[in-house]
Design an enzyme around this catalytic site. Structure first.
Site, PDB file in Angstrom:
ATOM      1  N   HIS A  43       0.838  -1.206   0.000  1.00  0.00           N
ATOM      2  CA  HIS A  43       0.000   0.000   0.000  1.00  0.00           C
ATOM      3  C   HIS A  43       0.868   1.250   0.000  1.00  0.00           C
ATOM      4  O   HIS A  43       1.531   1.563   0.987  1.00  0.00           O
ATOM      5  CB  HIS A  43      -0.952   0.017   1.200  1.00  0.00           C
ATOM      6  CG  HIS A  43      -1.991   1.091   1.089  1.00  0.00           C
ATOM      7  ND1 HIS A  43      -2.944   1.094   0.084  1.00  0.00           N
ATOM      8  CD2 HIS A  43      -2.232   2.207   1.820  1.00  0.00           C
ATOM      9  CE1 HIS A  43      -3.725   2.145   0.227  1.00  0.00           C
ATOM     10  NE2 HIS A  43      -3.310   2.853   1.267  1.00  0.00           N
ATOM     11  N   HIS A  72       1.021   5.504  -1.419  1.00  0.00           N
ATOM     12  CA  HIS A  72       0.638   6.709  -2.148  1.00  0.00           C
ATOM     13  C   HIS A  72       1.948   7.473  -2.324  1.00  0.00           C
ATOM     14  O   HIS A  72       2.407   8.151  -1.401  1.00  0.00           O
ATOM     15  CB  HIS A  72      -0.348   7.562  -1.361  1.00  0.00           C
ATOM     16  CG  HIS A  72      -1.579   6.835  -0.915  1.00  0.00           C
ATOM     17  ND1 HIS A  72      -2.620   6.536  -1.772  1.00  0.00           N
ATOM     18  CD2 HIS A  72      -1.937   6.329   0.289  1.00  0.00           C
ATOM     19  CE1 HIS A  72      -3.568   5.902  -1.097  1.00  0.00           C
ATOM     20  NE2 HIS A  72      -3.174   5.743   0.148  1.00  0.00           N
ATOM     21  N   ARG A 113      -4.263  16.662   6.536  1.00  0.00           N
ATOM     22  CA  ARG A 113      -5.065  16.667   5.317  1.00  0.00           C
ATOM     23  C   ARG A 113      -4.848  17.946   4.504  1.00  0.00           C
ATOM     24  O   ARG A 113      -4.758  17.908   3.276  1.00  0.00           O
ATOM     25  CB  ARG A 113      -6.553  16.494   5.642  1.00  0.00           C
ATOM     26  CG  ARG A 113      -7.341  16.068   4.413  1.00  0.00           C
ATOM     27  CD  ARG A 113      -8.758  15.711   4.740  1.00  0.00           C
ATOM     28  NE  ARG A 113      -9.614  16.878   4.701  1.00  0.00           N
ATOM     29  CZ  ARG A 113     -10.895  16.843   4.337  1.00  0.00           C
ATOM     30  NH1 ARG A 113     -11.460  15.689   4.021  1.00  0.00           N
ATOM     31  NH2 ARG A 113     -11.607  17.935   4.325  1.00  0.00           N
ATOM     32  N   TYR A 126      -4.747   7.626  -7.298  1.00  0.00           N
ATOM     33  CA  TYR A 126      -6.001   8.345  -7.561  1.00  0.00           C
ATOM     34  C   TYR A 126      -5.826   9.772  -8.067  1.00  0.00           C
ATOM     35  O   TYR A 126      -6.813  10.459  -8.315  1.00  0.00           O
ATOM     36  CB  TYR A 126      -6.913   8.327  -6.325  1.00  0.00           C
ATOM     37  CG  TYR A 126      -6.324   8.883  -5.048  1.00  0.00           C
ATOM     38  CD1 TYR A 126      -6.234  10.255  -4.827  1.00  0.00           C
ATOM     39  CD2 TYR A 126      -5.871   8.026  -4.049  1.00  0.00           C
ATOM     40  CE1 TYR A 126      -5.697  10.758  -3.662  1.00  0.00           C
ATOM     41  CE2 TYR A 126      -5.330   8.524  -2.868  1.00  0.00           C
ATOM     42  CZ  TYR A 126      -5.244   9.893  -2.686  1.00  0.00           C
ATOM     43  OH  TYR A 126      -4.707  10.392  -1.520  1.00  0.00           O
ATOM     44  N   HIS A 137      -9.582   0.919   0.799  1.00  0.00           N
ATOM     45  CA  HIS A 137      -9.413   1.396   2.181  1.00  0.00           C
ATOM     46  C   HIS A 137     -10.651   0.990   2.979  1.00  0.00           C
ATOM     47  O   HIS A 137     -11.776   1.298   2.571  1.00  0.00           O
ATOM     48  CB  HIS A 137      -9.351   2.929   2.240  1.00  0.00           C
ATOM     49  CG  HIS A 137      -8.105   3.551   1.673  1.00  0.00           C
ATOM     50  ND1 HIS A 137      -8.129   4.533   0.721  1.00  0.00           N
ATOM     51  CD2 HIS A 137      -6.794   3.364   1.974  1.00  0.00           C
ATOM     52  CE1 HIS A 137      -6.890   4.939   0.442  1.00  0.00           C
ATOM     53  NE2 HIS A 137      -6.057   4.234   1.190  1.00  0.00           N
ATOM     54  N   GLU A 141     -10.543   2.546   8.357  1.00  0.00           N
ATOM     55  CA  GLU A 141      -9.304   3.098   8.925  1.00  0.00           C
ATOM     56  C   GLU A 141      -9.622   3.884  10.190  1.00  0.00           C
ATOM     57  O   GLU A 141      -8.850   3.873  11.142  1.00  0.00           O
ATOM     58  CB  GLU A 141      -8.612   3.994   7.897  1.00  0.00           C
ATOM     59  CG  GLU A 141      -7.310   4.597   8.413  1.00  0.00           C
ATOM     60  CD  GLU A 141      -6.559   5.416   7.371  1.00  0.00           C
ATOM     61  OE1 GLU A 141      -7.067   5.552   6.249  1.00  0.00           O
ATOM     62  OE2 GLU A 141      -5.467   5.921   7.682  1.00  0.00           O
ATOM     63  N   HIS A 194      -5.799  -1.307   5.801  1.00  0.00           N
ATOM     64  CA  HIS A 194      -5.950  -0.895   7.204  1.00  0.00           C
ATOM     65  C   HIS A 194      -6.806  -1.899   7.976  1.00  0.00           C
ATOM     66  O   HIS A 194      -6.306  -2.616   8.813  1.00  0.00           O
ATOM     67  CB  HIS A 194      -6.513   0.533   7.362  1.00  0.00           C
ATOM     68  CG  HIS A 194      -5.700   1.580   6.688  1.00  0.00           C
ATOM     69  ND1 HIS A 194      -4.399   1.825   7.052  1.00  0.00           N
ATOM     70  CD2 HIS A 194      -5.990   2.427   5.664  1.00  0.00           C
ATOM     71  CE1 HIS A 194      -3.924   2.806   6.279  1.00  0.00           C
ATOM     72  NE2 HIS A 194      -4.861   3.170   5.432  1.00  0.00           N
ATOM     73  N   ASP A 209       2.170   3.019   2.998  1.00  0.00           N
ATOM     74  CA  ASP A 209       1.067   3.971   2.847  1.00  0.00           C
ATOM     75  C   ASP A 209       1.539   5.400   2.618  1.00  0.00           C
ATOM     76  O   ASP A 209       1.869   5.777   1.512  1.00  0.00           O
ATOM     77  CB  ASP A 209       0.149   3.846   4.089  1.00  0.00           C
ATOM     78  CG  ASP A 209      -1.166   4.603   3.931  1.00  0.00           C
ATOM     79  OD1 ASP A 209      -1.387   5.212   2.873  1.00  0.00           O
ATOM     80  OD2 ASP A 209      -1.977   4.591   4.872  1.00  0.00           O
TER      81      ASP A 209
HETATM   82 ZN   LIG Z   1      -3.996   4.754   1.750  1.00  0.00          ZN
END
Ligand SMILES: [Zn+2]
Length: 471
Positions: free
Chosen positions: A80, A82, A103, A142, A261, A264, A298, A349
């Site tokens: 996993h 990103h 975020r 994504y 996902h 989580e 997760h 991740d």
């Molecule tokens: Zn992720």
């Protein structure tokens, strides 16, 4: 013992072999190796021209063998990733260091990605993974479109940048092309994509499948599928996805990986229960998506029924413990999943840490903290967690045995961390910094602890700096 930084010992070796260009046709002598039936000392591993292992034998080194000092393991699978989150490391802990700080910074980076700077960032991030012994990565991808959501001329231009990045870094990539259709979920239903999320989205699940279906396997590149989460994909489209996933995937094997996902954070469970009366795993089961090719990423906050459903289907769970602790998600039920029949793998991740040894060790250590028991996972179990290649559709990896891929990772046993450790317990002592040699499909990617691209720290620095110039 006189061992240089490379882990290649002078003197005792009959022939150090040097570096043979190209794949296959090579032989190695491992001082120690972790084999399917346990640890062994003095192991020859012979590779065929196809880069697969043709023979494994307990024997003295022979002339021409390349000598691997330390302990040699099968290559790790990072299930996993990103890649762009690597730019966030060490940049989300101020301003309260909350989830919202994280975020906001994540959207800051996402808004500045383009095919060129993403290639540079991902190439450096994948090279860092290679240095940590990762031979295959699953990229949960994504960031598809331009800012605002307009597709690039080639609608898969960002995916192809990741493909090129992995090829140059020497890591096998399964691009898990991700459907991301909605911005979130509350008890009234799914919300629209926010302006920051517009570039992640496709018009609907058919548009996703059509675009992602344009990516095909090539070399060590594989295509898998992902649904961002039940927050981003409503039940009706989860149901449609069940029929579309096999056509999107192209792995060269019978496996059609689908990653999602799942649970989580508790808020996702509350929203799914309020909207549908089902947990996220329950929703996936309702849509016909829980099976042996599913990887729930997760799976931190599960009910007993969720665990039973995933175990009965022999699904995978990708645990990402260094991320889950960084984001204050919680500790997932790793041993309960294992006992139920779930296959476990590991992901870094968001890459706050890129160290599969640390991820594996964290699974056991977090179990100790929650259960007040030691030995919840054996060292052999932890190696299985670190080598979950099949969850990426990559068959024939994860063991040092005839017929398997020539994926080898050597960890030195003479560092300040590992000196004195039993080779069989190296995953409880080492760190990624102890990896000296990485071979993927018979091709040397890392030797003497150095990546073939050179100074990976400089590559990372140069790739990340532009994202923060206007911060
Ligand atoms: Zn992720």
């Amino acid at each position: 013992m006189s061992v240089d930084q490379s882990g290649v010992q002078g003197g005792a070796a009959p022939d150090q072999g040097g570096s043979t260009p190209g794949n296959g046709g090579r032989s190695f002598w491992c001082e120690h190796a972790l084999l399917p039936d346990g640890p062994a000392a003095g192991v020859r591993v012979v590779l065929g021209e196809d880069g697969r292992i043709s023979a494994v034998e307990r024997a003295e080194a022979r002339t021409g063998d390349e000598i691997l000092h330390g302990v040699t393991l099968p290559g790790f699978a990072n299930t996993h990733s990103h890649a762009f989150h690597r730019a966030l490391r060490g940049r989300t802990h101020d301003a309260g260091g909350t989830f919202w700080t994280w975020r906001e910074r994540m959207y800051h980076v996402a808004a500045r990605l383009d095919p060129e700077n993403y290639l540079a960032l991902a190439r450096a991030a994948y090279a860092e993974m290679a240095l940590a012994g990762v031979t295959a990565v699953g990229e949960f991808h994504y960031v598809h479109h331009q800012v605002g959501g307009v597709p690039y001329e080639d609608p898969n231009e960002m995916g192809r940048a990741l493909q090129q990045a992995a090829a140059e870094a020497g890591v096998a990539l399964t691009l898990l092309d991700t459907a991301y259709l909605h911005g979130g979920l509350d008890e009234t239903g799914h919300t629209a994509l926010s302006p920051e999320q517009a570039r992640f989205g496709d018009a609907d699940i058919d548009a996703w499948a059509q675009r992602a279906g344009g990516l095909r396997a090539e070399g060590t590149f594989r295509v898998g599928a992902a649904l961002h989460s039940v927050r981003a994909v409503p039940l009706a489209q989860l149901r449609e996805a069940a029929a579309l996933v096999p056509a999107v995937c192209d792995t060269g094997s019978t496996i059609a990986p689908l990653h999602v996902h799942v649970s989580e954070q508790p808020a996702e469970n509350r929203a799914a229960l309020a909207r549908y009366g089902l947990t996220p795993v329950g929703l996936l089961a309702e849509a016909g998506l829980v099976g042996p090719d599913l990887t729930a990423v997760h799976a931190t906050h599960l009910t007993e029924e969720d665990v039973r459903l995933l175990g009965a289907a022999r699904s995978w769970v990708s645990l990402c413990p260094t991320t889950e602790r960084d984001l204050a998600d919680g500790i997932g039920p790793a041993r309960a999943l294992h006992d139920a029949g779930v296959r476990l793998s590991l992901g870094s991740d968001q890459h706050a840490v890129v160290d599969l040894v640390e991820e594996a060790r964290a699974v056991e250590m977090h179990e100790r903290l929650t259960t007040h028991e030691r030995g919840r996972f054996t060292p052999q179990d932890l190696l299985a967690l670190a080598t979950g290649h099949e969850s990426l559709g990559r068959e024939g990896a994860g063991r040092i045995a005839p017929g398997a891929r020539g994926d080898l990772v050597t960890i030195r046993l003479d560092s300040v961390r590992t000196a004195g450790a039993d080779p069989a317990q190296v995953l409880l002592a080492a760190s990624a910094a102890d990896v000296t040699t990485v071979i993927r499909d018979g091709e040397t990617i890392v030797s003497d602890g150095r990546h073939r691209l050179g100074d990976v720290g400089a590559l990372l620095r140069d790739a990340i700096a532009p994202f923060w110039e206007d911060a």
